[in-house]
Design an enzyme around this catalytic site. Structure first.
Site: not given
Length: 345
Positions: A124, A148, A152
């Site tokens: 991402s 989040y 990643k």
């Protein structure tokens, strides 16, 4: 030989499955359906006219996932499974760390045990954090601002360490910017649970009357109209990027990161105006406070993906808006209505 697609029933996963099948690949899908629907996979089969195996399992359940590796000859993995809401990750960080990182570890251990060393990982643009300059290149400083994004980034680092330990691994880290749009048929699209976390499904649900108004998180950023600027990418172009990355990892070894974006930034209000212009629908909105973890401006430099993968984004903002609206109008309740019909048969 098959391509294992984790998270294949999701928004990006279902579109990627269509592109894989249309390109002649055999696929196997695993997805625990926590934020997706098996109806999307039925529609993938409908759109492509091809069948494939689907296993509704969680990557954290090692024995279940191991059985998939034992039943199928896997050539490569496209790893899209994971929790993905930035806002939720801020309030539930342990859930995100456990699910995304632990699930990936189980997957990579099984890949290693079964001699599968080709993988395309769904990363991402959030791994760049508050990068000081745009456009963002793959060499820009890394430093996520929310749980989040950190999952990643940690998984990326894990995979780099894995390659150091065994250089025969072939790894592509795809750093997505902001996927929107839907399949041109209107049969596949983004189907969020509850209030959407992403801009375009929020806009379309307001336009269709499912929500009263769009919440615009902040209008005091250093942008042309004060609202956040992002690099929006059609999901079909993004799915095609997975095919290009898959070709690369099958043919070579190494580990490389690639930005997948258009290189063009649009503000929230610019997106609203574009949607209203191409659809003729009104989208009322309300300015609210900034959202924790968000940054002001983020758009890509995608030239590395073009140079090394032969990939570029073809679809423009008008097509992104029209395809999103077609999906919403054909599926006002997302995949829910189809699921309810099936449950009552």
């Amino acid at each position: 030989m098959s391509i294992l697609v984790t998270g294949g029933a999701g928004y990006i996963g279902s579109h990627t499955c269509v592109e894989l099948l249309n390109a002649g690949y055999e696929i196997v899908v695993v997805d625990n359906l926590s934020n997706s629907s098996s109806e999307s996979l039925s529609r993938v089969k409908e759109l492509t006219g091809k069948d494939f195996e689907f296993y509704p399992i969680n990557l954290l359940h090692r024995q279940d996932l191991e059985s998939v590796f034992k039943r199928h000859s896997i050539e490569a993995v496209i790893h899209l499974a994971g929790l993905k809401a930035v806002g939720e990750s801020v309030s539930l960080p342990l859930r995100y760390y456990h699910n995304n990182i632990s699930g990936s570890i189980v997957l990579y251990e099984l890949m290693q045990e079964h001699g599968v060393k080709n993988i395309v990982f769904s990363s991402s643009a959030t791994v760049y954090g508050t990068s000081g300059s745009v456009p963002i290149t793959e060499d820009s400083p890394l430093g996520a601002t929310n749980a989040y994004g950190r999952t990643k980034l940690m998984i990326e680092e894990m995979m780099r360490d894995l390659h150091v330990s065994d250089p025969t691994w072939s790894i592509a880290l795809l750093r997505y910017f902001n996927p929107i749009g839907a399949h041109s048929s209107g049969r596949l699209g983004e189907d969020p649970n509850g209030i959407p976390n992403n801009l375009m499904p929020y806009i379309t649900q307001v336009a269709v009357g499912a929500l009263k108004e769009l919440q615009v998180y902040g209008n005091d950023y250093a942008t042309s109209d004060g609202t956040g600027v992002r690099d929006y990418l059609h999901v079909v172009d993004l799915a095609r990027g997975h095919l290009k990355a898959l070709e690369k990892v099958i043919a070579t070894t190494g580990v490389e990161a690639y930005n997948l974006g258009t290189g063009q930034g649009y503000s929230v209000l610019e997106m609203v105006k574009a949607f209203e212009r191409v659809t003729g629908r009104n989208v009322p909105y309300k300015i609210t406070s900034r959202r924790t973890g968000d940054i002001g401006v983020c758009y890509s430099d995608p030239t590395k993906a073009e140079r090394e993968l032969g990939w570029i984004a073809y679809k423009g903002i008008d097509e992104m808006c029209l395809d999103s609206w077609r999906w919403q109008t054909y599926n006002p309740q997302g995949y829910l209505a189809a699921n309810e019909v099936a449950a009552n048969l």
